[in-house]
Design a protein around this motif. Structure first.
Motif, PDB file in Angstrom:
ATOM      1  N   THR A 126       0.834  -1.203   0.000  1.00  0.00           N
ATOM      2  CA  THR A 126       0.000   0.000   0.000  1.00  0.00           C
ATOM      3  C   THR A 126       0.867   1.251   0.000  1.00  0.00           C
ATOM      4  O   THR A 126       0.620   2.186  -0.777  1.00  0.00           O
ATOM      5  CB  THR A 126      -0.942   0.008   1.220  1.00  0.00           C
ATOM      6  N   CYS A 127       1.889   1.270   0.837  1.00  0.00           N
ATOM      7  CA  CYS A 127       2.799   2.430   0.891  1.00  0.00           C
ATOM      8  C   CYS A 127       3.495   2.637  -0.442  1.00  0.00           C
ATOM      9  O   CYS A 127       3.574   3.760  -0.947  1.00  0.00           O
ATOM     10  CB  CYS A 127       3.846   2.238   1.989  1.00  0.00           C
ATOM     11  N   ARG A 128       3.982   1.568  -1.050  1.00  0.00           N
ATOM     12  CA  ARG A 128       4.671   1.684  -2.335  1.00  0.00           C
ATOM     13  C   ARG A 128       3.741   2.251  -3.399  1.00  0.00           C
ATOM     14  O   ARG A 128       4.106   3.124  -4.170  1.00  0.00           O
ATOM     15  CB  ARG A 128       5.205   0.319  -2.779  1.00  0.00           C
ATOM     16  N   LEU A 129       2.511   1.761  -3.406  1.00  0.00           N
ATOM     17  CA  LEU A 129       1.546   2.234  -4.400  1.00  0.00           C
ATOM     18  C   LEU A 129       1.190   3.700  -4.175  1.00  0.00           C
ATOM     19  O   LEU A 129       1.117   4.489  -5.123  1.00  0.00           O
ATOM     20  CB  LEU A 129       0.286   1.370  -4.354  1.00  0.00           C
ATOM     21  N   LEU A 130       1.010   4.086  -2.922  1.00  0.00           N
ATOM     22  CA  LEU A 130       0.682   5.490  -2.624  1.00  0.00           C
ATOM     23  C   LEU A 130       1.829   6.426  -2.989  1.00  0.00           C
ATOM     24  O   LEU A 130       1.605   7.494  -3.553  1.00  0.00           O
ATOM     25  CB  LEU A 130       0.328   5.643  -1.145  1.00  0.00           C
ATOM     26  N   ILE A 131       3.049   6.023  -2.676  1.00  0.00           N
ATOM     27  CA  ILE A 131       4.205   6.857  -3.011  1.00  0.00           C
ATOM     28  C   ILE A 131       4.348   6.978  -4.526  1.00  0.00           C
ATOM     29  O   ILE A 131       4.601   8.060  -5.053  1.00  0.00           O
ATOM     30  CB  ILE A 131       5.494   6.289  -2.380  1.00  0.00           C
ATOM     31  N   ALA A 132       4.175   5.873  -5.226  1.00  0.00           N
ATOM     32  CA  ALA A 132       4.310   5.894  -6.688  1.00  0.00           C
ATOM     33  C   ALA A 132       3.236   6.770  -7.321  1.00  0.00           C
ATOM     34  O   ALA A 132       3.508   7.525  -8.262  1.00  0.00           O
ATOM     35  CB  ALA A 132       4.223   4.471  -7.237  1.00  0.00           C
ATOM     36  N   ARG A 133       2.022   6.696  -6.824  1.00  0.00           N
ATOM     37  CA  ARG A 133       0.911   7.472  -7.406  1.00  0.00           C
ATOM     38  C   ARG A 133       0.965   8.938  -6.991  1.00  0.00           C
ATOM     39  O   ARG A 133       0.514   9.800  -7.724  1.00  0.00           O
ATOM     40  CB  ARG A 133      -0.431   6.870  -6.993  1.00  0.00           C
ATOM     41  N   GLN A 134       1.503   9.219  -5.830  1.00  0.00           N
ATOM     42  CA  GLN A 134       1.544  10.581  -5.311  1.00  0.00           C
ATOM     43  C   GLN A 134       2.339  11.507  -6.220  1.00  0.00           C
ATOM     44  O   GLN A 134       1.933  12.618  -6.509  1.00  0.00           O
ATOM     45  CB  GLN A 134       2.156  10.580  -3.919  1.00  0.00           C
ATOM     46  N   GLY A 135       3.465  11.069  -6.681  1.00  0.00           N
ATOM     47  CA  GLY A 135       4.333  11.904  -7.499  1.00  0.00           C
ATOM     48  C   GLY A 135       3.749  12.243  -8.851  1.00  0.00           C
ATOM     49  O   GLY A 135       4.033  13.294  -9.411  1.00  0.00           O
ATOM     50  N   GLU A 136       2.910  11.365  -9.409  1.00  0.00           N
ATOM     51  CA  GLU A 136       2.341  11.595 -10.733  1.00  0.00           C
ATOM     52  C   GLU A 136       1.275  12.682 -10.720  1.00  0.00           C
ATOM     53  O   GLU A 136       1.144  13.436 -11.660  1.00  0.00           O
ATOM     54  CB  GLU A 136       1.737  10.302 -11.266  1.00  0.00           C
ATOM     55  N   ASP A 137       0.504  12.755  -9.664  1.00  0.00           N
ATOM     56  CA  ASP A 137      -0.618  13.690  -9.609  1.00  0.00           C
ATOM     57  C   ASP A 137      -0.236  15.068  -9.101  1.00  0.00           C
ATOM     58  O   ASP A 137      -0.945  16.030  -9.337  1.00  0.00           O
ATOM     59  CB  ASP A 137      -1.722  13.137  -8.696  1.00  0.00           C
ATOM     60  N   ARG A 138       0.876  15.190  -8.421  1.00  0.00           N
ATOM     61  CA  ARG A 138       1.247  16.431  -7.747  1.00  0.00           C
ATOM     62  C   ARG A 138       1.343  17.642  -8.685  1.00  0.00           C
ATOM     63  O   ARG A 138       0.734  18.669  -8.398  1.00  0.00           O
ATOM     64  CB  ARG A 138       2.543  16.260  -6.962  1.00  0.00           C
ATOM     65  N   PRO A 139       2.070  17.613  -9.806  1.00  0.00           N
ATOM     66  CA  PRO A 139       2.179  18.818 -10.636  1.00  0.00           C
ATOM     67  C   PRO A 139       0.818  19.311 -11.144  1.00  0.00           C
ATOM     68  O   PRO A 139       0.552  20.513 -11.127  1.00  0.00           O
ATOM     69  CB  PRO A 139       3.064  18.377 -11.806  1.00  0.00           C
ATOM     70  N   GLU A 140      -0.038  18.396 -11.547  1.00  0.00           N
ATOM     71  CA  GLU A 140      -1.364  18.796 -12.031  1.00  0.00           C
ATOM     72  C   GLU A 140      -2.179  19.434 -10.906  1.00  0.00           C
ATOM     73  O   GLU A 140      -2.845  20.442 -11.112  1.00  0.00           O
ATOM     74  CB  GLU A 140      -2.097  17.581 -12.586  1.00  0.00           C
ATOM     75  N   ARG A 141      -2.143  18.818  -9.740  1.00  0.00           N
ATOM     76  CA  ARG A 141      -2.900  19.355  -8.608  1.00  0.00           C
ATOM     77  C   ARG A 141      -2.388  20.722  -8.207  1.00  0.00           C
ATOM     78  O   ARG A 141      -3.167  21.614  -7.896  1.00  0.00           O
ATOM     79  CB  ARG A 141      -2.821  18.399  -7.408  1.00  0.00           C
ATOM     80  N   GLU A 142      -1.068  20.891  -8.191  1.00  0.00           N
ATOM     81  CA  GLU A 142      -0.496  22.188  -7.814  1.00  0.00           C
ATOM     82  C   GLU A 142      -0.880  23.268  -8.823  1.00  0.00           C
ATOM     83  O   GLU A 142      -1.199  24.389  -8.432  1.00  0.00           O
ATOM     84  CB  GLU A 142       1.026  22.074  -7.693  1.00  0.00           C
ATOM     85  N   ARG A 144      -3.593  23.306 -10.756  1.00  0.00           N
ATOM     86  CA  ARG A 144      -5.013  23.598 -10.564  1.00  0.00           C
ATOM     87  C   ARG A 144      -5.243  24.453  -9.326  1.00  0.00           C
ATOM     88  O   ARG A 144      -6.042  25.383  -9.340  1.00  0.00           O
ATOM     89  CB  ARG A 144      -5.826  22.303 -10.456  1.00  0.00           C
ATOM     90  N   ARG A 145      -4.524  24.144  -8.273  1.00  0.00           N
ATOM     91  CA  ARG A 145      -4.661  24.900  -7.018  1.00  0.00           C
ATOM     92  C   ARG A 145      -4.213  26.344  -7.221  1.00  0.00           C
ATOM     93  O   ARG A 145      -4.874  27.273  -6.757  1.00  0.00           O
ATOM     94  CB  ARG A 145      -3.823  24.226  -5.912  1.00  0.00           C
ATOM     95  N   GLU A 146      -3.085  26.543  -7.919  1.00  0.00           N
ATOM     96  CA  GLU A 146      -2.615  27.901  -8.196  1.00  0.00           C
ATOM     97  C   GLU A 146      -3.622  28.661  -9.050  1.00  0.00           C
ATOM     98  O   GLU A 146      -3.875  29.851  -8.806  1.00  0.00           O
ATOM     99  CB  GLU A 146      -1.253  27.850  -8.904  1.00  0.00           C
ATOM    100  N   GLU A 147      -4.220  27.994 -10.038  1.00  0.00           N
ATOM    101  CA  GLU A 147      -5.234  28.647 -10.879  1.00  0.00           C
ATOM    102  C   GLU A 147      -6.446  29.058 -10.044  1.00  0.00           C
ATOM    103  O   GLU A 147      -7.005  30.141 -10.236  1.00  0.00           O
ATOM    104  CB  GLU A 147      -5.664  27.709 -12.007  1.00  0.00           C
ATOM    105  N   GLN A 148      -6.855  28.182  -9.113  1.00  0.00           N
ATOM    106  CA  GLN A 148      -7.987  28.505  -8.251  1.00  0.00           C
ATOM    107  C   GLN A 148      -7.670  29.701  -7.363  1.00  0.00           C
ATOM    108  O   GLN A 148      -8.509  30.596  -7.189  1.00  0.00           O
ATOM    109  CB  GLN A 148      -8.376  27.305  -7.391  1.00  0.00           C
ATOM    110  N   ILE A 149      -6.479  29.736  -6.812  1.00  0.00           N
ATOM    111  CA  ILE A 149      -6.080  30.855  -5.952  1.00  0.00           C
ATOM    112  C   ILE A 149      -6.048  32.147  -6.754  1.00  0.00           C
ATOM    113  O   ILE A 149      -6.547  33.187  -6.308  1.00  0.00           O
ATOM    114  CB  ILE A 149      -4.717  30.572  -5.272  1.00  0.00           C
TER     115      ILE A 149
END
Length: 160
Positions: A126-142, A144-149
């Motif tokens: 579970t930890c390996r999967l979460l760490i692997a998936r976390q890095g892929e989504d971060r730039p897009e989320r950041e 989107r968050r900056e655009e919202q702000i």
């Protein structure tokens, strides 16, 4: 130099892959350890007895043990050697296998010491999967968050 996230994913992938290749091989053949192989045969017989639905579907204890052993070996090899997205798929399949193994142990009433390894390796998967998936989504989320702000700040300026 590689990032700490990359080092963590590579180390977890390699270690988990080797573990599952080893455990899957023990389920499939007595060559590594005759005692462990005998214990696996006995355990899977008790799992098959506890789940009569498996027998109705034509799955014997031998077939169940071979299916799980083959999945572990195959996914372990992918985790150890194959780069990219297939590692995440193998990780997810092994996580499902660990959940099934935990279910089997609970079904037959095994004590914690008999299935603690499945619990620990399920958590590691579970930890390996979460760490692997976390890095892929971060730039897009950041982004989107900056655009919202920025949009919120523009609206505040307009309102004032």
């Amino acid at each position: 130099m590689a990032s700490p996230r990359t080092v963590t994913i590579v180390a977890l992938s390699f270690a988990l892959g080797l573990f599952f290749v080893f455990m899957g091989t023990i389920k499939l053949t007595p060559r590594l350890s005759k005692d462990a192989y005998s214990e696996m045969k006995r355990a899977y017989k008790s799992y098959a007895k506890a789940l009569p639905a498996l027998k109705k579907m034509g799955i014997s204890s031998v077939l169940l043990r071979k299916i799980i052993g083959t999945l572990e070996v195959g996914c372990g090899i992918v985790l150890t050697l194959v780069p990219g997205r297939p590692k995440d798929v193998a990780n997810f399949i092994l996580l499902l296998v660990m959940l099934a193994v935990l279910f089997f142990h609970q079904l037959v009433g095994d004590p914690l010491k008999r299935y603690a390894h499945a619990l620990v390796f399920g958590i590691l998967l579970t930890c390996r999967l979460l760490i692997a998936r976390q890095g892929e989504d971060r730039p897009e989320r950041e982004e989107r968050r900056e655009e919202q702000i920025n949009a919120q700040e523009k609206n505040k300026v307009k309102v004032s």
